[in-house]
Write a protein that holds these residues in place. Structure first.
Motif, short mmCIF file in Angstrom:
data_model
loop_
_atom_site.label_atom_id
_atom_site.label_comp_id
_atom_site.label_asym_id
_atom_site.label_seq_id
_atom_site.Cartn_x
_atom_site.Cartn_y
_atom_site.Cartn_z
N SER A 78 0.82 -1.21 0.00
CA SER A 78 0.00 0.00 0.00
C SER A 78 0.86 1.27 0.00
N GLU A 137 -6.87 6.38 11.20
CA GLU A 137 -6.78 5.98 9.79
C GLU A 137 -5.99 7.02 9.00
N GLN A 139 -4.53 7.70 4.76
CA GLN A 139 -4.75 7.29 3.37
C GLN A 139 -3.43 6.82 2.77
N ASP A 140 -3.51 5.74 2.00
CA ASP A 140 -2.31 5.26 1.32
C ASP A 140 -2.11 6.04 0.02
N GLN A 141 -1.14 5.63 -0.76
CA GLN A 141 -0.79 6.35 -1.98
C GLN A 141 -1.90 6.32 -3.03
N ASN A 142 -2.85 5.39 -2.89
CA ASN A 142 -3.98 5.31 -3.82
C ASN A 142 -5.25 5.94 -3.26
N GLY A 143 -5.15 6.55 -2.08
CA GLY A 143 -6.30 7.19 -1.46
C GLY A 143 -7.16 6.27 -0.61
N ALA A 144 -6.76 5.01 -0.50
CA ALA A 144 -7.52 4.07 0.33
C ALA A 144 -7.20 4.30 1.81
N SER A 145 -8.16 4.05 2.65
CA SER A 145 -8.00 4.23 4.09
C SER A 145 -7.25 3.04 4.69
N VAL A 146 -6.21 3.34 5.49
CA VAL A 146 -5.41 2.31 6.14
C VAL A 146 -5.51 2.52 7.65
#
Length: 190
Positions: A78, A137, A139-146
């Motif tokens: 991610s 939380e 955001q990863d490099q793709n905008g997804a929540s981690v």
């Protein structure tokens, strides 16, 4: 000292010293805890802790230009770093520890951290110490929540040194299971 009374005078001081050493060795004057397998010990003179072998050290500065120390784990697919240790040190801290704790709580609220632990702890050699645990939380490099886990410790020493010891890991990373080991290895060296 009744047992020493029958010894010749020249042996009594030596036996007394040996007895004192034996008593001290049984009262915390013994060995440091062992470093767990797969970990390396970092010692800075004032404090020490164990970190996973292979994590990279990075020296930096905080927003005020004070030195900071970081150890970071490998990157996950991610793009998030799988584990991070952040240590800050402020010598000559003259305020109450409550000021720093209030600042942390305010920042945690602002960044939407969910505090799961907020309590004082005992650290050998510390005037005061306080533990935080949180989830949050990013955001990863793709905008997804981690989702992340944080373990934090603020320590104020008897000689007015403020230490900030923060551990972070993505909840789906392998470092998450290592955070308690790292946290429990923290020691003041005095």
């Amino acid at each position: 000292m009744g047992a020493l009374a029958g010894l010749p005078v020249r042996y009594a001081p030596m036996v007394a010293v040996l007895l004192a050493c034996a008593v001290l060795a049984g009262c915390g004057g013994g060995e440091r805890p062992r470093v767990p397998a797969g970990f390396t010990e970092y010692r800075a003179g004032a404090y020490s802790f164990a970190y996973p072998s292979g994590w990279q050290r990075r020296d930096g500065q905080d927003e005020r230009g004070r030195p900071t120390l970081m150890f970071v784990g490998p990157r996950l697919p991610s793009g998030a770093v799988d584990g991070q240790i952040h240590v800050g040190r402020l010598d000559g801290y003259r305020q109450d520890l409550g000021v720093q704790l209030g600042q942390f709580r305010a920042l945690a609220t602002m960044h939407r951290y969910r505090l799961t632990a907020d309590r004082p702890v005992e650290i050998d050699g510390a005037d005061r110490a306080h533990r935080f645990e949180a989830t949050y939380e990013m955001q990863d490099q793709n905008g997804a929540s981690v989702p992340f886990t944080l373990l934090g410790l603020y320590v104020l020493t008897d000689d007015d040194v403020l230490l900030e010891f923060m551990l972070r890991s993505p909840q789906n990373g392998s470092a998450r299971s290592r955070l308690p080991v790292i946290f429990d290895s923290f020691r003041l060296d005095h």
